[in-house]
Design an enzyme around this catalytic site. Structure first.
Site, short mmCIF file in Angstrom:
data_model
loop_
_atom_site.label_atom_id
_atom_site.label_comp_id
_atom_site.label_asym_id
_atom_site.label_seq_id
_atom_site.Cartn_x
_atom_site.Cartn_y
_atom_site.Cartn_z
N HIS A 12 -96.35 39.80 13.52
CA HIS A 12 -96.35 41.01 12.68
C HIS A 12 -96.88 42.15 13.54
CE1 HIS A 12 -96.43 42.76 8.47
NE2 HIS A 12 -96.92 43.73 9.23
N HIS A 14 -95.69 46.05 14.72
CA HIS A 14 -94.76 47.17 14.56
C HIS A 14 -94.58 47.90 15.88
CE1 HIS A 14 -94.45 47.38 10.06
NE2 HIS A 14 -95.55 46.64 10.16
N ASP A 16 -92.98 50.69 16.27
CA ASP A 16 -93.20 52.12 16.03
C ASP A 16 -94.63 52.40 15.56
OD1 ASP A 16 -92.53 50.71 13.75
OD2 ASP A 16 -90.85 51.98 13.18
N GLY A 170 -93.52 49.86 4.02
CA GLY A 170 -93.75 51.21 3.52
C GLY A 170 -94.53 51.20 2.22
N HIS A 197 -93.15 42.82 3.52
CA HIS A 197 -94.49 43.31 3.24
C HIS A 197 -94.71 43.22 1.72
CE1 HIS A 197 -94.24 45.06 7.24
NE2 HIS A 197 -95.47 45.53 7.15
N GLU A 200 -99.87 43.62 -0.49
CA GLU A 200 -100.81 44.41 0.32
C GLU A 200 -101.35 45.53 -0.57
OE1 GLU A 200 -100.94 46.82 4.60
OE2 GLU A 200 -99.01 46.42 3.66
N ASP A 278 -100.40 43.97 13.66
CA ASP A 278 -99.83 45.00 12.80
C ASP A 278 -99.44 46.24 13.62
OD1 ASP A 278 -98.78 45.94 10.44
OD2 ASP A 278 -100.68 46.54 9.57
N ASP A 279 -100.37 47.17 13.83
CA ASP A 279 -100.08 48.42 14.56
C ASP A 279 -101.14 48.61 15.64
OD1 ASP A 279 -97.90 49.60 12.72
OD2 ASP A 279 -99.53 49.23 11.32
#
Length: 333
Positions: A12, A14, A16, A170, A197, A200, A278-279
């Site tokens: 998981h 991202h 971007d 999103g 997702h 959450e 994640d990010d």
């Protein structure tokens, strides 16, 4: 706390959400794009979490400056390339990089299919140099509505053989999963795996819907599953994987503290849950942090952390032959 004899996976992650602050500065300068700051340290608070955000939506706003500098397809290629480099530098053996082509295309009205192609090109180029395994997951950004997601899906389908799975990400509260059922019916017909997702920002019912209606075999985050004992049993019985992102869940205020995170209870319940970033660029962490800092703070024992590492390989969207090859490659060093 990482077992170096086992493959290290990040399922998981991202693409971007992992645009380097240095790259944001560089691309902004190249394309004459206004930023809130022009020095790395003064830019950092705008693109990276410095204190926990009040919500998922406010957390996601930190990603906006990264995509704001994607002024052309070469910029998209560059960030895709750098994502693979970051995976290699983090010591990760296998990563699934997910990206939303509509989100990446939106600011500068790039062609969505062109963005998909640029991401594939950037990743393939990096793999000539870096010895890691990468798969790509397309994201439908629910935040932009059903029509935008249809455009996104169309662009991804043009390169369907290079995409492993489809995700829905999103604003989970504002755009519930049932709006996107036709999109996921099409994706399943294509043969793609499904991860969503869910649980959450919204509750356990979001996870049920992702599994039963969208066809998810994995759930991103999924923390609200803890509120539904029947769902906990179902996840364990049907081996639905949970892609846990500990630090992210704290930074989005989804969970108040690591000590309250349900990952330990998921593992105790026999649910296949793994550790993921994640990010990374937005969070200011890498996967090692999740294993050595976040997981112990969430109460995981050394054995549970190792189990989470094994689970990452079990959950990966690859064949058993590919899994065996990865195990052999790592064991041989």
């Amino acid at each position: 706390m990482i077992d170096t004899q086992l493959p290290l996976t990040d399922l998981h992650r991202h693409l971007d959400g992992n645009i380097r602050p240095e790259t944001i500065l560089d691309l902004a300068q190249q394309h004459n794009i206004a930023l809130p700051a022009y020095e790395l340290e003064t830019l950092r608070p705008h693109v990276q979490i410095t204190k926990n955000e009040p919500s998922l939506v406010s957390f996601l706003q930190k990603l906006d400056w990264g995509v704001a500098v994607l002024a052309d397809l070469d910029a998209c290629r560059r960030v895709a390339y750098e994502n693979v480099v970051d995976v290699a530098n983090a010591g990760i053996d296998y990563a699934e990089l997910r990206f939303s082509p509509y989100y990446m295309a939106m600011k500068h009205q790039l062609p969505i299919e062109g963005v998909v192609e640029a991401i594939i090109d950037g990743v393939q180029s990096a793999l000539h140099t870096y010895d890691v395994e990468i798969r790509l997951i397309g994201i439908l950004s629910r935040t932009f509505g059903e029509n935008a997601c249809q455009q996104e899906l169309n662009g991804l389908l043009k390169h369907q053989d290079k995409i492993t799975a489809l995700d829905l990400a999103g604003d989970e509260l504002g755009f519930p999963g049932h709006l996107f059922q036709p999109h996921f019916n099409r994706a399943r017909d294509t043969g793609w795996k499904i991860t969503v997702h869910a649980g959450e920002a919204a509750g356990a019912e979001s996870i049920w819907h992702a599994i039963k209606e969208l066809g998810a075999s994995r759930i991103g985050h999924g923390v609200k599953a803890i509120e539904d004992p029947r769902l906990m049993d179902y996840l364990a019985e049907h081996q639905i994987g949970i892609e846990s992102c500990l630090t992210s869940n704290i930074q989005t205020s989804t969970i108040a503290s690591l000590a309250q995170h349900p990952l330990k209870k998921f593992l105790e319940h026999g649910i296949i849950a793994s550790l993921n970033t994640d990010d990374p660029a937005v969070e200011g962490i890498e996967l090692k942090h999740e294993y050595t800092v976040a997981a112990p703070a969430a109460g995981l024992t050394a054995a549970q952390i190792r189990q989470a590492q094994i689970n990452g390989l079990t959950m990966a969207f690859i064949s058993q032959a590919e899994r065996d090859a990865l195990i052999k490659k790592v064991s041989l060093g």
